[in-house]
Design a protein around this motif. Structure first.
Motif, PDB file in Angstrom:
ATOM      1  N   PRO A  92       0.800  -1.233   0.000  1.00 55.98           N
ATOM      2  CA  PRO A  92       0.000   0.000   0.000  1.00 55.98           C
ATOM      3  C   PRO A  92       0.835   1.287   0.000  1.00 55.98           C
ATOM      4  O   PRO A  92       0.319   2.358  -0.335  1.00 55.98           O
ATOM      5  CB  PRO A  92      -0.845  -0.121   1.271  1.00 55.98           C
ATOM      6  CG  PRO A  92      -0.985  -1.596   1.470  1.00 55.98           C
ATOM      7  CD  PRO A  92       0.364  -2.146   1.075  1.00 55.98           C
ATOM      8  N   ASN A 110      -4.226  -0.733  -7.334  1.00 53.52           N
ATOM      9  CA  ASN A 110      -5.328  -0.947  -6.398  1.00 53.52           C
ATOM     10  C   ASN A 110      -5.608  -2.443  -6.220  1.00 53.52           C
ATOM     11  O   ASN A 110      -5.785  -2.919  -5.095  1.00 53.52           O
ATOM     12  CB  ASN A 110      -6.578  -0.217  -6.895  1.00 53.52           C
ATOM     13  CG  ASN A 110      -7.689  -0.231  -5.879  1.00 53.52           C
ATOM     14  OD1 ASN A 110      -7.484   0.092  -4.710  1.00 53.52           O
ATOM     15  ND2 ASN A 110      -8.864  -0.624  -6.323  1.00 53.52           N
ATOM     16  N   ALA A 113      -2.814  -4.067  -4.159  1.00 50.73           N
ATOM     17  CA  ALA A 113      -2.913  -3.659  -2.747  1.00 50.73           C
ATOM     18  C   ALA A 113      -4.069  -4.368  -2.041  1.00 50.73           C
ATOM     19  O   ALA A 113      -3.971  -4.673  -0.846  1.00 50.73           O
ATOM     20  CB  ALA A 113      -3.062  -2.146  -2.640  1.00 50.73           C
ATOM     21  N   THR A 155      -4.023   6.264   3.632  1.00 47.65           N
ATOM     22  CA  THR A 155      -4.000   5.181   2.648  1.00 47.65           C
ATOM     23  C   THR A 155      -4.236   3.835   3.304  1.00 47.65           C
ATOM     24  O   THR A 155      -5.081   3.046   2.858  1.00 47.65           O
ATOM     25  CB  THR A 155      -2.663   5.179   1.881  1.00 47.65           C
ATOM     26  OG1 THR A 155      -2.528   6.429   1.189  1.00 47.65           O
ATOM     27  CG2 THR A 155      -2.590   4.026   0.903  1.00 47.65           C
ATOM     28  N   TYR A 156      -3.506   3.556   4.371  1.00 49.15           N
ATOM     29  CA  TYR A 156      -3.685   2.260   5.045  1.00 49.15           C
ATOM     30  C   TYR A 156      -5.093   2.114   5.611  1.00 49.15           C
ATOM     31  O   TYR A 156      -5.693   1.043   5.524  1.00 49.15           O
ATOM     32  CB  TYR A 156      -2.612   2.046   6.118  1.00 49.15           C
ATOM     33  CG  TYR A 156      -1.350   1.474   5.520  1.00 49.15           C
ATOM     34  CD1 TYR A 156      -1.221   0.106   5.304  1.00 49.15           C
ATOM     35  CD2 TYR A 156      -0.297   2.286   5.142  1.00 49.15           C
ATOM     36  CE1 TYR A 156      -0.077  -0.433   4.732  1.00 49.15           C
ATOM     37  CE2 TYR A 156       0.849   1.759   4.561  1.00 49.15           C
ATOM     38  CZ  TYR A 156       0.959   0.399   4.364  1.00 49.15           C
ATOM     39  OH  TYR A 156       2.082  -0.133   3.780  1.00 49.15           O
ATOM     40  N   TYR A 159      -7.567   1.018   3.043  1.00 50.61           N
ATOM     41  CA  TYR A 159      -7.476  -0.402   2.682  1.00 50.61           C
ATOM     42  C   TYR A 159      -7.845  -1.310   3.871  1.00 50.61           C
ATOM     43  O   TYR A 159      -7.511  -2.493   3.881  1.00 50.61           O
ATOM     44  CB  TYR A 159      -6.093  -0.748   2.138  1.00 50.61           C
ATOM     45  CG  TYR A 159      -5.944  -0.308   0.697  1.00 50.61           C
ATOM     46  CD1 TYR A 159      -6.346  -1.136  -0.343  1.00 50.61           C
ATOM     47  CD2 TYR A 159      -5.452   0.950   0.391  1.00 50.61           C
ATOM     48  CE1 TYR A 159      -6.244  -0.728  -1.661  1.00 50.61           C
ATOM     49  CE2 TYR A 159      -5.338   1.369  -0.926  1.00 50.61           C
ATOM     50  CZ  TYR A 159      -5.743   0.532  -1.950  1.00 50.61           C
ATOM     51  OH  TYR A 159      -5.649   0.948  -3.265  1.00 50.61           O
TER      52      TYR A 159
END
Length: 186
Positions: A92, A110, A113, A155-156, A159
């Motif tokens: 990621p 994407n 990830a 970002t993390y 996800y």
């Protein structure tokens, strides 16, 4: 295909926050460490006069990081080990870098990830100006380092990882924090 490994822990954050020092301490405890791919790519590109550098061809650099991150993940996965593995950044982080360079997140990035998952708990080291230093491979300003941390965390979370801030403390206490957290959540 979706791979998930509960023994794969990411340690991430902006530049110059002590990730490598922490990982070296975890390695001294006998844990497997997966080094950061970005620094190796920068070294290789500089040695060969390549353009895949964050200050030259950002898109090529991103492609190289994604490929190397996936390769590292698969190599450790193929070892089929039950022991803990600590990654200096994870897949990621490529998404984060895409955001930083204002490049649209491709379907490929994407998809990778989302498909290659680590432990749901991701350790992040916050910006710490007292220890921040630049070098030949780390050229970001302090402001960029702070911004990277924020984008990384966002970002993390996007996800569906739980982001665990590692306190600004001695290296011994940081190591203990990580290992104690893992013991309590296993």
């Amino acid at each position: 295909m979706k791979l998930e490994n509960e023994n794969f822990y990411i340690i991430t954050g902006g530049p110059g926050v002590g990730k490598t020092t922490l990982l070296n301490e975890l390695q001294k405890e006998g844990h497997q460490i997966v080094p950061e791919v970005a620094r190796e790519i920068i070294k290789q590109q500089m040695e060969t006069n390549g353009t895949g550098l964050p200050w030259k061809d950002k898109e090529l650099y991103l492609k190289l990081i994604l490929e190397a991150s996936l390769k590292s993940y698969l190599e450790i996965q193929n070892q089929n080990s039950e022991s803990l593995s600590f990654f200096d950044r994870g897949i990621p982080d490529s998404v984060c870098y895409s955001k930083i360079i204002e490049k649209e997140i491709s379907f490929e990035i994407n998809s990778i990830a989302q498909s290659y998952r680590y432990n749901k708990n991701v350790f992040i080291l916050p910006p710490w100006q007292e220890i921040y230093q630049t070098d030949s491979e780390r050229k970001q300003t302090w402001q960029e380092a702070k911004m990277t941390y924020n984008v990384m965390k966002e970002t993390y979370l996007s996800y569906n990882y739980q982001v665990i801030d590692i306190p600004k403390d001695s290296i011994e206490n940081r190591k203990r924090f990580v290992l104690d957290f893992i013991r309590k959540t296993k």
